[in-house]
Design an enzyme around this catalytic site. Structure first.
Site, PDB file in Angstrom:
ATOM      1  N   GLY A   1      37.657  -0.916  12.389  1.00  0.00           N
ATOM      2  CA  GLY A   1      36.312  -1.499  12.003  1.00  0.00           C
ATOM      3  C   GLY A   1      34.900  -0.667  10.525  1.00  0.00           C
TER       4      GLY A   1
ATOM      5  N   ASP B   1      43.627  -0.064  16.981  1.00  0.00           N
ATOM      6  CA  ASP B   1      42.854  -0.365  17.516  1.00  0.00           C
ATOM      7  C   ASP B   1      42.256  -2.717  18.131  1.00  0.00           C
ATOM      8  OD1 ASP B   1      39.475  -1.117  15.510  1.00  0.00           O
ATOM      9  OD2 ASP B   1      39.867  -2.430  17.058  1.00  0.00           O
TER      10      ASP B   1
ATOM     11  N   THR C   1      35.525  -5.227  17.677  1.00  0.00           N
ATOM     12  CA  THR C   1      34.567  -5.876  17.405  1.00  0.00           C
ATOM     13  C   THR C   1      35.396  -5.509  15.930  1.00  0.00           C
ATOM     14  OG1 THR C   1      33.719  -3.639  17.252  1.00  0.00           O
ATOM     15  CG2 THR C   1      32.673  -4.940  18.839  1.00  0.00           C
ATOM     16  N   GLY C   2      36.277  -4.566  15.316  1.00  0.00           N
ATOM     17  CA  GLY C   2      36.711  -4.887  13.641  1.00  0.00           C
ATOM     18  C   GLY C   2      37.284  -6.307  13.923  1.00  0.00           C
TER      19      GLY C   2
ATOM     20  N   ASP D   1      43.974  -1.307  22.592  1.00  0.00           N
ATOM     21  CA  ASP D   1      43.145  -0.712  23.715  1.00  0.00           C
ATOM     22  C   ASP D   1      43.123   0.681  24.388  1.00  0.00           C
ATOM     23  OD1 ASP D   1      40.958  -0.408  25.637  1.00  0.00           O
ATOM     24  OD2 ASP D   1      41.337  -2.627  25.201  1.00  0.00           O
TER      25      ASP D   1
ATOM     26  N   LEU E   1      37.415   6.519  17.337  1.00  0.00           N
ATOM     27  CA  LEU E   1      36.180   5.893  17.113  1.00  0.00           C
ATOM     28  C   LEU E   1      35.884   4.372  17.708  1.00  0.00           C
ATOM     29  CD1 LEU E   1      36.708   8.107  13.803  1.00  0.00           C
ATOM     30  CD2 LEU E   1      36.176   6.085  12.122  1.00  0.00           C
TER      31      LEU E   1
ATOM     32  N   TYR F   1      26.721   2.365  26.398  1.00  0.00           N
ATOM     33  CA  TYR F   1      26.992   3.333  25.020  1.00  0.00           C
ATOM     34  C   TYR F   1      26.739   4.857  25.857  1.00  0.00           C
ATOM     35  CZ  TYR F   1      27.600   3.777  20.107  1.00  0.00           C
ATOM     36  OH  TYR F   1      27.638   4.120  19.354  1.00  0.00           O
TER      37      TYR F   1
ATOM     38  N   THR G   1      24.424   4.941  10.002  1.00  0.00           N
ATOM     39  CA  THR G   1      25.468   4.528   9.238  1.00  0.00           C
ATOM     40  C   THR G   1      25.282   3.486   8.579  1.00  0.00           C
ATOM     41  OG1 THR G   1      25.708   6.903   9.810  1.00  0.00           O
ATOM     42  CG2 THR G   1      26.787   5.028   7.936  1.00  0.00           C
TER      43      THR G   1
ATOM     44  N   ARG H   1      23.068  -5.501  13.390  1.00  0.00           N
ATOM     45  CA  ARG H   1      22.676  -4.662  13.314  1.00  0.00           C
ATOM     46  C   ARG H   1      21.144  -4.641  11.963  1.00  0.00           C
ATOM     47  NH1 ARG H   1      27.538   0.303  14.071  1.00  0.00           N
ATOM     48  NH2 ARG H   1      28.573  -1.725  13.279  1.00  0.00           N
TER      49      ARG H   1
END
Ligand code: NAD
Length: 319
Positions: free
Chosen positions: A13, A34, A38-39, A59, A80, A152, A182, A193
């Site tokens: 990611g 990962d 989304t990465g 996963d 993360l 979330y 960030t 985002r």
């Protein structure tokens, strides 16, 4: 001397890939794991061939693969792994919640069996739509348990609980950071985002889509400042309590749109749309605990410089 072995979950990611780069530059052996939801493997292209680096597709809600469960000792685990943009984490809210809860449980168990120190990337979203500003770590938050963002926010809150319970019950050496917004190179252009959205819209001459009237604030931290803090947090004995990591300079969304238009020389218009449900009005970290615990750490990259680096990345990656 033996190299430190670091496992970075969510390593493909945005933040994870920067962390892998930094750990490798510090001489660590790094395994990035990962599920690539989304990465992107391209985020790791520069380190993929390094002898001390390995990538495993995994996963974290599933049983550990042999490559990880057979590791005898591990020095550090970074959790993360979790979609971070509202568009992505709301697309499968049950999976998001399970990633934070079941995933954290799996990684805590791995920390327990390998003796590794483990860090959770928690979030400012644990404060929900805060009734106080700025937020320090003693504020318990104002979180909706049943709204579209709850998967979330509550997932991260439950993960923090699990981290503390594993420390109290089993002596696992835990760290929790609450990351505030960030940004930087390697964010996905299309994850919704605000910074990648505004930059790509400005570069394409499209209207910059502002939620509400744009007077809501966010505080934006450049990725290098976050990675500095993560390295310090893991390296030293500091605190098991959650630590806010963010940049306390507050910017309204409309100011951000204007800055990005200026830095990209864009003639894009501003387009307004309704505020999403439960969108926080203010976001500003109190970082006194981080400064004291991390030997005076403070963010050093200002918004213009960080945005310029990010815009340069998007110019080469989307155009
Ligand atoms: N970027 C921010 O501003 C911010 C703010 C607060 C917290 N965080 C946290 O930091 C972490 C990284 O965020 P990011 O901005 O790099 O987002 P990101 O989406 O770029 O990275 C998350 C990574 O986790 C992976 N992932 C998701 N679910 C997984 C699963 N079940 N198993 C394995 N891998 C999985 C994704 O494929 C991706 O590579 C997240 O935990 C996020 O909640 C980020």
């Amino acid at each position: 001397m033996k190299r430190k072995l670091s496992l970075v979950f969510g390593g493909a990611g945005f933040i994870g890939s920067h962390l892998c780069h930094r750990l490798l530059s510090l001489g660590h052996e790094v395994i990035a794991a990962d599920n690539l939801s989304t990465g992107r493997v391209e985020n790791l292209a520069e380190v993929a061939a390094m002898p001390n680096f390995r990538f495993i597709r995994y996963d974290i809600t599933c049983a550990l693969p042999t490559a990880l469960s057979s590791l005898g000792s591990v020095d550090e685990i970074y959790n993360l792994a979790c979609p971070a943009s509202p568009r992505q984490y709301q697309s499968d809210p049950v999976k998001t919640l399970m990633t934070s809860v079941a995933g954290s449980l799996n990684l805590l168990q791995l920390a327990r069996t390998t003796g590794a120190r483990i860090l959770l990337a928690s979030t400012s979203e644990v404060y929900g739509d805060p009734l106080v500003s700025s937020q320090n770590e003693n504020y318990f938050g104002n979180v909706n348990t049943t709204g579209p963002r709850s998967c979330y926010d509550e997932g991260k809150r439950a993960a923090e609980t699990l981290f503390n319970d594993y420390r109290r019950m089993y002596g696992v050496d835990t760290r929790i950071i609450r990351i505030f917004n960030t940004y930087g190179p390697r964010m996905s252009a299309d994850d919704g985002r605000v910074i990648p959205a505004f930059i790509t819209q400005a570069l394409k001459g499209l209207p910059l889509t502002v939620n509400g009237d744009g007077s809501q604030t966010r505080s934006f931290m450049y990725i290098d400042d976050l990675i500095d803090a993560i390295i310090l947090m893991m390296a030293n004995y500091i605190t098991h309590s959650p630590v806010n990591i963010g940049n306390p300079v507050e910017t309204t969304i409309i100011e951000l749109a204007d800055i990005i238009k200026r830095l990209t020389d864009s003639t894009s218009e501003i387009g307004y749309r309704p505020m999403p449900q439960d969108d926080p009005r203010r976001r500003c970290p109190d970082i006194a605990r981080a400064r004291d615990a991390l030997g005076g750490w403070l963010p050093t990259v200002n918004l213009d410089d960080g945005l310029t680096a990010t815009i340069n990345y998007f110019k080469t990656s989307i155009i």
